[in-house]
Scaffold this motif. Sequence first.
Motif, mmCIF file in Angstrom:
data_model
loop_
_atom_site.group_PDB
_atom_site.id
_atom_site.type_symbol
_atom_site.label_atom_id
_atom_site.label_comp_id
_atom_site.label_asym_id
_atom_site.label_seq_id
_atom_site.Cartn_x
_atom_site.Cartn_y
_atom_site.Cartn_z
ATOM 1 N N LEU A 188 0.824 -1.203 0.000
ATOM 2 C CA LEU A 188 0.000 0.000 0.000
ATOM 3 C C LEU A 188 0.861 1.258 0.000
ATOM 4 O O LEU A 188 0.610 2.193 -0.759
ATOM 5 C CB LEU A 188 -0.933 -0.019 1.218
ATOM 6 C CG LEU A 188 -1.860 1.155 1.386
ATOM 7 C CD1 LEU A 188 -2.786 1.291 0.176
ATOM 8 C CD2 LEU A 188 -2.680 0.992 2.645
ATOM 9 N N GLU A 189 1.880 1.283 0.831
ATOM 10 C CA GLU A 189 2.763 2.444 0.901
ATOM 11 C C GLU A 189 3.517 2.654 -0.409
ATOM 12 O O GLU A 189 3.700 3.790 -0.859
ATOM 13 C CB GLU A 189 3.718 2.301 2.080
ATOM 14 C CG GLU A 189 2.980 2.423 3.404
ATOM 15 C CD GLU A 189 3.765 1.927 4.600
ATOM 16 O OE1 GLU A 189 4.924 1.465 4.420
ATOM 17 O OE2 GLU A 189 3.223 1.981 5.713
ATOM 18 N N THR A 190 3.934 1.576 -1.043
ATOM 19 C CA THR A 190 4.596 1.672 -2.340
ATOM 20 C C THR A 190 3.631 2.241 -3.375
ATOM 21 O O THR A 190 3.989 3.132 -4.159
ATOM 22 C CB THR A 190 5.118 0.292 -2.791
ATOM 23 O OG1 THR A 190 6.064 -0.163 -1.826
ATOM 24 C CG2 THR A 190 5.758 0.359 -4.166
ATOM 25 N N HIS A 191 2.403 1.751 -3.365
ATOM 26 C CA HIS A 191 1.397 2.250 -4.303
ATOM 27 C C HIS A 191 1.144 3.738 -4.070
ATOM 28 O O HIS A 191 1.120 4.530 -5.011
ATOM 29 C CB HIS A 191 0.097 1.459 -4.162
ATOM 30 C CG HIS A 191 -1.004 1.985 -5.017
ATOM 31 N ND1 HIS A 191 -1.081 1.722 -6.376
ATOM 32 C CD2 HIS A 191 -2.059 2.782 -4.721
ATOM 33 C CE1 HIS A 191 -2.137 2.336 -6.872
ATOM 34 N NE2 HIS A 191 -2.759 2.979 -5.887
ATOM 35 N N MET A 192 0.947 4.120 -2.813
ATOM 36 C CA MET A 192 0.644 5.525 -2.510
ATOM 37 C C MET A 192 1.801 6.452 -2.859
ATOM 38 O O MET A 192 1.583 7.613 -3.187
ATOM 39 C CB MET A 192 0.257 5.685 -1.042
ATOM 40 C CG MET A 192 -1.136 5.203 -0.748
ATOM 41 S SD MET A 192 -1.740 5.689 0.875
ATOM 42 C CE MET A 192 -0.575 4.924 1.974
#
Length: 94
Positions: A36-40
């Motif tokens: 999720l953090e990579t996507h965001m």
Amino acid sequence: MTHSHTQADLPRCRAMLGQPNDYLDGDLAAELCQALETHMAGCHDCQIVFDTLGQTVRLYHSLDDAPAELPADIEARLLLRLQEKASSAARSEH
């Protein structure tokens, strides 16, 4: 570099946004948090959604249990509107 959603991004973004409460509460598995953090980091739209939700949760937790007082004129208009809606609903049931 961040970007806005494209049609191709929407399924991935929807999947990422499927568990925002678990992420914000720290209940999401570590590998899912990382994904999720990579996507965001690359998706401005998803960053905005999570930032806004996080701010809303923090504001909610900062409130005390006492209900907020409405100005008298607004409270009166709100109560009148609720009474009108209740009367309208009762008439439509008959």
